[in-house]
Write a protein that holds these residues in place. Structure first.
Motif, short mmCIF file in Angstrom:
data_model
loop_
_atom_site.label_atom_id
_atom_site.label_comp_id
_atom_site.label_asym_id
_atom_site.label_seq_id
_atom_site.Cartn_x
_atom_site.Cartn_y
_atom_site.Cartn_z
N ALA A 193 0.84 -1.21 0.00
CA ALA A 193 0.00 0.00 0.00
C ALA A 193 0.87 1.25 0.00
O ALA A 193 0.58 2.23 -0.71
CB ALA A 193 -0.93 -0.01 1.22
N LEU A 194 1.93 1.25 0.79
CA LEU A 194 2.84 2.39 0.84
C LEU A 194 3.51 2.62 -0.51
O LEU A 194 3.59 3.76 -1.00
CB LEU A 194 3.89 2.17 1.92
CG LEU A 194 4.99 3.23 2.02
CD1 LEU A 194 4.41 4.59 2.41
CD2 LEU A 194 6.06 2.80 3.02
N ASN A 195 3.99 1.57 -1.13
CA ASN A 195 4.67 1.72 -2.41
C ASN A 195 3.72 2.24 -3.50
O ASN A 195 4.12 3.03 -4.36
CB ASN A 195 5.28 0.38 -2.83
CG ASN A 195 6.49 0.01 -1.99
OD1 ASN A 195 7.17 0.89 -1.45
ND2 ASN A 195 6.75 -1.29 -1.84
N ARG A 196 2.47 1.78 -3.47
CA ARG A 196 1.51 2.28 -4.45
C ARG A 196 1.24 3.77 -4.24
O ARG A 196 1.10 4.53 -5.21
CB ARG A 196 0.20 1.49 -4.34
CG ARG A 196 0.32 0.05 -4.81
CD ARG A 196 -1.00 -0.67 -4.75
NE ARG A 196 -1.99 -0.09 -5.65
CZ ARG A 196 -3.23 -0.55 -5.79
NH1 ARG A 196 -3.62 -1.61 -5.09
NH2 ARG A 196 -4.07 0.03 -6.63
N ALA A 197 1.19 4.20 -2.99
CA ALA A 197 0.98 5.62 -2.71
C ALA A 197 2.18 6.44 -3.18
O ALA A 197 2.02 7.54 -3.74
CB ALA A 197 0.76 5.83 -1.21
N VAL A 198 3.39 5.91 -2.99
CA VAL A 198 4.58 6.63 -3.42
C VAL A 198 4.64 6.74 -4.94
O VAL A 198 4.98 7.80 -5.50
CB VAL A 198 5.84 5.93 -2.87
CG1 VAL A 198 7.11 6.52 -3.49
CG2 VAL A 198 5.89 6.04 -1.35
N ARG A 231 4.52 10.48 -5.62
CA ARG A 231 5.95 10.81 -5.58
C ARG A 231 6.21 11.95 -4.59
O ARG A 231 6.63 13.06 -4.97
CB ARG A 231 6.46 11.19 -6.98
CG ARG A 231 6.29 10.09 -7.99
CD ARG A 231 6.95 10.40 -9.30
NE ARG A 231 6.77 9.32 -10.26
CZ ARG A 231 7.50 8.20 -10.30
NH1 ARG A 231 8.48 8.03 -9.41
NH2 ARG A 231 7.25 7.27 -11.20
N PRO A 232 5.99 11.70 -3.31
CA PRO A 232 6.17 12.77 -2.31
C PRO A 232 7.65 13.10 -2.10
O PRO A 232 8.54 12.28 -2.32
CB PRO A 232 5.56 12.15 -1.05
CG PRO A 232 5.76 10.69 -1.21
CD PRO A 232 5.60 10.41 -2.69
N LYS A 233 7.86 14.31 -1.62
CA LYS A 233 9.21 14.74 -1.30
C LYS A 233 9.58 14.27 0.12
O LYS A 233 8.70 13.98 0.92
CB LYS A 233 9.31 16.26 -1.38
CG LYS A 233 9.06 16.81 -2.78
CD LYS A 233 9.13 18.33 -2.78
CE LYS A 233 8.87 18.88 -4.18
NZ LYS A 233 8.93 20.38 -4.20
#
Length: 385
Positions: free
Chosen positions: A274-279, A283-285
């Motif tokens: 889930a975290l990787n899909r959000a990233v 693409r947060p800083k």
């Protein structure tokens, strides 16, 4: 000197009805009502009418007696009808004369009830009701009928989950100039209501020895831009095949679910996906505040290493305090109340498809959010670009 007790015609009628219609004995009825047995017997005989002529009674007296019986039976029938109509229309008695007229027209008139009896039961005049039938609907009444169509459409567009505020906001977005109270009144008249929420149940297992992070968020659910604060959590979905676990990542600023994943096992691989899909999506800083509960899936070394590699700050709720992650818990409540509690899933694949459609199509792109000025999360994010 003892005076003879007098009884009203209505009382005598009810006493006779208990004997003739309810099948009670005369002695039982006399004891229950406290009347002499002889008086009750006479009332019953009068009600039944003479079965054959008997000496000492003139023909005129018998005819008067029969007429009295007919009158009493007619009054009893009218009383029963008034009681039945009054029971059906108990609610409209408090809503004004126009509401009673409408109830009389839709539910009573032409249904086998005498109009005079129905008007008396609803405490309106017969002449007033007939005049109301001939009167043309007012402009406001016509506008109400038009608004009912739009309200019904908004109710269905919100998948029967919108309350008064969201329905009102959606109508305003569509160009309808209408007040919130008017929308509420029409919804009540139409019998529309949103699905009710259920109570919260905690599912986090924090009984582990893994290191935990301090609560940096401290229930400050505010952000000045997207991808500054993310909330994460896990919930479970019941299917006939077994549990399906769902991990989600929510952006505090846009209220959008930026990442989610589902699996038959509740492991750190689920939360990591889930975290990787959000990233990949946003693409947060570096510097983003990542908040979760103290579950072992979020305290696992691989998950913490991934957070460190992304340059995210780690924050965790206090033990057993669901309010520290309230917006995420609110999202789970909406998902379960508006989708999961309304359906039964035979397979995990069915649940996956339904949840994906609800998040991607309805929640992120259609569902109006009060914190965003009644915009959808995706529309709000796009408006910032």
């Amino acid at each position: 000197m003892k005076q003879n007790q007098s009884y009203t015609a209505e009382f005598r009628t009810e006493a006779v009805r208990m004997v003739l219609e309810q099948g009670l004995s005369q002695a039982e009825v006399a004891a229950r009502l406290g009347v002499p047995k002889g008086s009750l017997a006479n009332w019953v005989v009068k009600a039944k009418g003479p079965s054959k002529p008997f000496s000492g009674v003139a023909e005129a007296s018998r005819e008067e007696l029969q007429a009295e019986v007919v009158r009493l039976r007619r009054e009893l029938a009218r009383a029963e009808m008034e009681r039945e109509i009054g029971k059906k229309g108990r609610r409209v008695l408090c809503e004004g004369v126009p509401a009673r007229y409408a109830f009389l027209k839709d539910r009573v008139h032409g249904k086998g009830y005498p109009l005079t009896v129905a008007c008396r039961a609803l405490e309106v005049s017969r002449s007033g009701y007939l005049a109301w039938l001939k009167r043309q609907p007012s402009q406001r009444a016509r506008d109400d009928e038009r608004l009912r169509v739009h309200i019904r459409a908004a109710h269905e567009a919100g998948r029967q989950t919108y309350g008064v505020l969201r329905v009102h906001a959606l109508l305003r977005h569509q160009g309808q100039k209408v007040g919130r109270d008017r929308v509420g009144r029409l919804r009540r008249e139409m019998g529309l209501c949103c699905r009710q929420k259920r109570c919260f149940r905690t599912t986090t297992d924090s009984a582990h020895t893994l290191p935990v992070a301090p609560n940096l968020l401290a229930q400050d659910f505010s952000a000045d831009a997207p991808d500054k604060v993310w909330l994460t959590d896990i919930t479970y979905v019941r299917t006939d095949e077994g549990w399906l676990y769902l991990a989600g990542v929510k952006d505090v600023f846009t209220q959008e679910i930026v990442g989610y994943a589902m699996s038959r096992r509740m492991t750190h691989e689920l939360t990591l996906e889930a975290l990787n899909r959000a990233v990949r999506y946003t693409r947060p800083k570096p510097g983003l505040l990542h908040h979760s509960d103290r579950g072992s899936q979020y305290c696992a070394s691989r998950y913490r290493e991934r957070l460190d590699a992304l340059g995210m700050q780690v924050s965790m709720s206090r033990r057993g305090n669901c309010y520290d992650n309230a917006p995420m818990e609110s999202f789970w409540g909406s998902l379960k109340n508006e989708l999961l509690y309304q359906r039964r899933f035979a397979t995990r694949a069915q649940a996956r498809a339904a949840i994906t459609e609800w998040i991607e199509v309805f929640y992120n792109r259609q569902r109006l959010h009060s914190a965003l000025g009644y915009q959808s999360p995706v529309a709000f994010r796009q408006g910032l670009l």
